[in-house]
Design a protein around this motif. Structure first.
Motif, PDB file in Angstrom:
ATOM      1  N   SER A  43     -11.590  -1.164  -2.730  1.00  0.00           N
ATOM      2  CA  SER A  43     -12.885  -0.473  -2.690  1.00  0.00           C
ATOM      3  C   SER A  43     -13.623  -0.579  -4.021  1.00  0.00           C
ATOM      4  O   SER A  43     -14.799  -0.267  -4.106  1.00  0.00           O
ATOM      5  CB  SER A  43     -12.666   1.001  -2.354  1.00  0.00           C
ATOM      6  OG  SER A  43     -11.821   1.590  -3.321  1.00  0.00           O
ATOM      7  N   PHE A  44     -12.942  -1.044  -5.077  1.00  0.00           N
ATOM      8  CA  PHE A  44     -13.535  -1.040  -6.411  1.00  0.00           C
ATOM      9  C   PHE A  44     -14.351  -2.285  -6.745  1.00  0.00           C
ATOM     10  O   PHE A  44     -15.093  -2.280  -7.720  1.00  0.00           O
ATOM     11  CB  PHE A  44     -12.458  -0.815  -7.485  1.00  0.00           C
ATOM     12  CG  PHE A  44     -11.351  -1.827  -7.474  1.00  0.00           C
ATOM     13  CD1 PHE A  44     -11.487  -3.037  -8.138  1.00  0.00           C
ATOM     14  CD2 PHE A  44     -10.170  -1.573  -6.804  1.00  0.00           C
ATOM     15  CE1 PHE A  44     -10.472  -3.973  -8.131  1.00  0.00           C
ATOM     16  CE2 PHE A  44      -9.135  -2.496  -6.794  1.00  0.00           C
ATOM     17  CZ  PHE A  44      -9.294  -3.706  -7.458  1.00  0.00           C
ATOM     18  N   ALA A  45     -14.215  -3.358  -5.960  1.00  0.00           N
ATOM     19  CA  ALA A  45     -14.954  -4.591  -6.242  1.00  0.00           C
ATOM     20  C   ALA A  45     -14.983  -5.476  -5.005  1.00  0.00           C
ATOM     21  O   ALA A  45     -14.203  -5.284  -4.075  1.00  0.00           O
ATOM     22  CB  ALA A  45     -14.308  -5.343  -7.400  1.00  0.00           C
ATOM     23  N   ASP A  46     -15.888  -6.462  -5.027  1.00  0.00           N
ATOM     24  CA  ASP A  46     -15.973  -7.431  -3.939  1.00  0.00           C
ATOM     25  C   ASP A  46     -15.219  -8.720  -4.267  1.00  0.00           C
ATOM     26  O   ASP A  46     -14.668  -9.364  -3.391  1.00  0.00           O
ATOM     27  CB  ASP A  46     -17.435  -7.779  -3.642  1.00  0.00           C
ATOM     28  CG  ASP A  46     -18.194  -6.596  -3.058  1.00  0.00           C
ATOM     29  OD1 ASP A  46     -17.551  -5.722  -2.443  1.00  0.00           O
ATOM     30  OD2 ASP A  46     -19.430  -6.550  -3.222  1.00  0.00           O
ATOM     31  N   TYR A  47     -15.244  -9.094  -5.553  1.00  0.00           N
ATOM     32  CA  TYR A  47     -14.594 -10.334  -5.970  1.00  0.00           C
ATOM     33  C   TYR A  47     -13.754 -10.113  -7.216  1.00  0.00           C
ATOM     34  O   TYR A  47     -14.078  -9.274  -8.059  1.00  0.00           O
ATOM     35  CB  TYR A  47     -15.626 -11.429  -6.294  1.00  0.00           C
ATOM     36  CG  TYR A  47     -16.226 -12.061  -5.081  1.00  0.00           C
ATOM     37  CD1 TYR A  47     -15.567 -13.086  -4.400  1.00  0.00           C
ATOM     38  CD2 TYR A  47     -17.462 -11.641  -4.607  1.00  0.00           C
ATOM     39  CE1 TYR A  47     -16.124 -13.663  -3.272  1.00  0.00           C
ATOM     40  CE2 TYR A  47     -18.028 -12.220  -3.476  1.00  0.00           C
ATOM     41  CZ  TYR A  47     -17.351 -13.233  -2.815  1.00  0.00           C
ATOM     42  OH  TYR A  47     -17.901 -13.799  -1.698  1.00  0.00           O
ATOM     43  N   MET A  48     -12.716 -10.918  -7.296  1.00  0.00           N
ATOM     44  CA  MET A  48     -11.909 -10.997  -8.494  1.00  0.00           C
ATOM     45  C   MET A  48     -11.974 -12.460  -8.930  1.00  0.00           C
ATOM     46  O   MET A  48     -11.653 -13.354  -8.140  1.00  0.00           O
ATOM     47  CB  MET A  48     -10.470 -10.591  -8.174  1.00  0.00           C
ATOM     48  CG  MET A  48      -9.629 -10.310  -9.371  1.00  0.00           C
ATOM     49  SD  MET A  48      -8.004  -9.684  -8.878  1.00  0.00           S
ATOM     50  CE  MET A  48      -8.403  -8.022  -8.371  1.00  0.00           C
ATOM     51  N   GLN A  87     -24.791 -14.328  -6.464  1.00  0.00           N
ATOM     52  CA  GLN A  87     -25.436 -14.927  -7.639  1.00  0.00           C
ATOM     53  C   GLN A  87     -24.639 -14.615  -8.902  1.00  0.00           C
ATOM     54  O   GLN A  87     -24.465 -15.481  -9.757  1.00  0.00           O
ATOM     55  CB  GLN A  87     -26.857 -14.389  -7.815  1.00  0.00           C
ATOM     56  CG  GLN A  87     -27.858 -14.873  -6.802  1.00  0.00           C
ATOM     57  CD  GLN A  87     -29.203 -14.188  -7.018  1.00  0.00           C
ATOM     58  OE1 GLN A  87     -29.284 -12.968  -7.075  1.00  0.00           O
ATOM     59  NE2 GLN A  87     -30.249 -14.984  -7.151  1.00  0.00           N
ATOM     60  N   LEU A  88     -24.180 -13.382  -9.005  1.00  0.00           N
ATOM     61  CA  LEU A  88     -23.397 -12.969 -10.167  1.00  0.00           C
ATOM     62  C   LEU A  88     -22.098 -13.759 -10.241  1.00  0.00           C
ATOM     63  O   LEU A  88     -21.706 -14.230 -11.310  1.00  0.00           O
ATOM     64  CB  LEU A  88     -23.116 -11.464 -10.125  1.00  0.00           C
ATOM     65  CG  LEU A  88     -22.266 -10.905 -11.261  1.00  0.00           C
ATOM     66  CD1 LEU A  88     -22.908 -11.168 -12.615  1.00  0.00           C
ATOM     67  CD2 LEU A  88     -22.036  -9.407 -11.064  1.00  0.00           C
ATOM     68  N   LYS A  89     -21.455 -13.941  -9.101  1.00  0.00           N
ATOM     69  CA  LYS A  89     -20.211 -14.713  -9.061  1.00  0.00           C
ATOM     70  C   LYS A  89     -20.457 -16.134  -9.563  1.00  0.00           C
ATOM     71  O   LYS A  89     -19.717 -16.642 -10.407  1.00  0.00           O
ATOM     72  CB  LYS A  89     -19.633 -14.735  -7.645  1.00  0.00           C
ATOM     73  CG  LYS A  89     -18.320 -15.518  -7.540  1.00  0.00           C
ATOM     74  CD  LYS A  89     -17.799 -15.562  -6.116  1.00  0.00           C
ATOM     75  CE  LYS A  89     -18.654 -16.452  -5.274  1.00  0.00           C
ATOM     76  NZ  LYS A  89     -18.098 -16.906  -4.023  1.00  0.00           N
TER      77      LYS A  89
END
Length: 106
Positions: free
Chosen positions: A32-37, A5-7
Motif C-alpha cells: 500500500s506504500f508505493a506502486d513501483y520499486m 512518467q516518474l518511473k
C-alpha cells in the motif's frame, strides 16, 4: 508528474549515472506504500551514494521533493522514497544478499 512518467524519469537518471541491472517492479497489488520499486546496482559504495544523491537532486529540480533518503552514510544500500516509487540502489553484495526482486516477485 504521473507515476509512469516518474518511473521513466528515475530510470533515465539512473542510466545517466551508469547504474546497472535496473529493474522496475510493479508492487501495486502487494503493497500500500508505493506502486513501483526500482532496484539497481552501483559498482562501489561511492557509486551507490552518487546514484541516490543524483536521483534525489534531479527530482528536486523537477519540483518533486523526496519523502526520504536513507543509507547514504554507508553507501552499501541507499533508498530514495519518492512516494509512489521507492528507489533502491545497492552494491552487488547487498543486492545478492537481500534479493529484493525475488522477495517482491512472489
Amino acid at each position: 508528474m504521473e507515476t509512469e512518467q516518474l518511473k521513466a524519469f528515475v530510470i533515465e537518471k539512473i542510466e545517466d549515472m551508469k547504474g546497472r541491472d535496473i529493474v522496475a517492479l510493479n508492487i501495486t497489488d502487494k503493497a500500500s506504500f508505493a506502486d513501483y520499486m526500482v532496484i539497481c546496482s552501483g559498482s562501489s559504495n561511492r557509486h551507490v551514494k552518487s546514484i541516490a544523491n543524483s536521483v534525489g537532486m534531479e527530482c528536486r529540480a523537477k519540483g518533486l521533493e523526496p519523502l526520504g533518503m536513507e543509507g547514504n552514510d554507508v553507501g552499501e544500500w541507499a533508498l530514495v522514497d519518492l512516494g509512489d516509487i521507492i528507489v533502491h540502489v545497492m552494491t552487488d553484495e547487498q543486492r545478492d544478499k537481500y534479493n529484493l526482486e525475488q522477495l517482491w516477485a512472489e
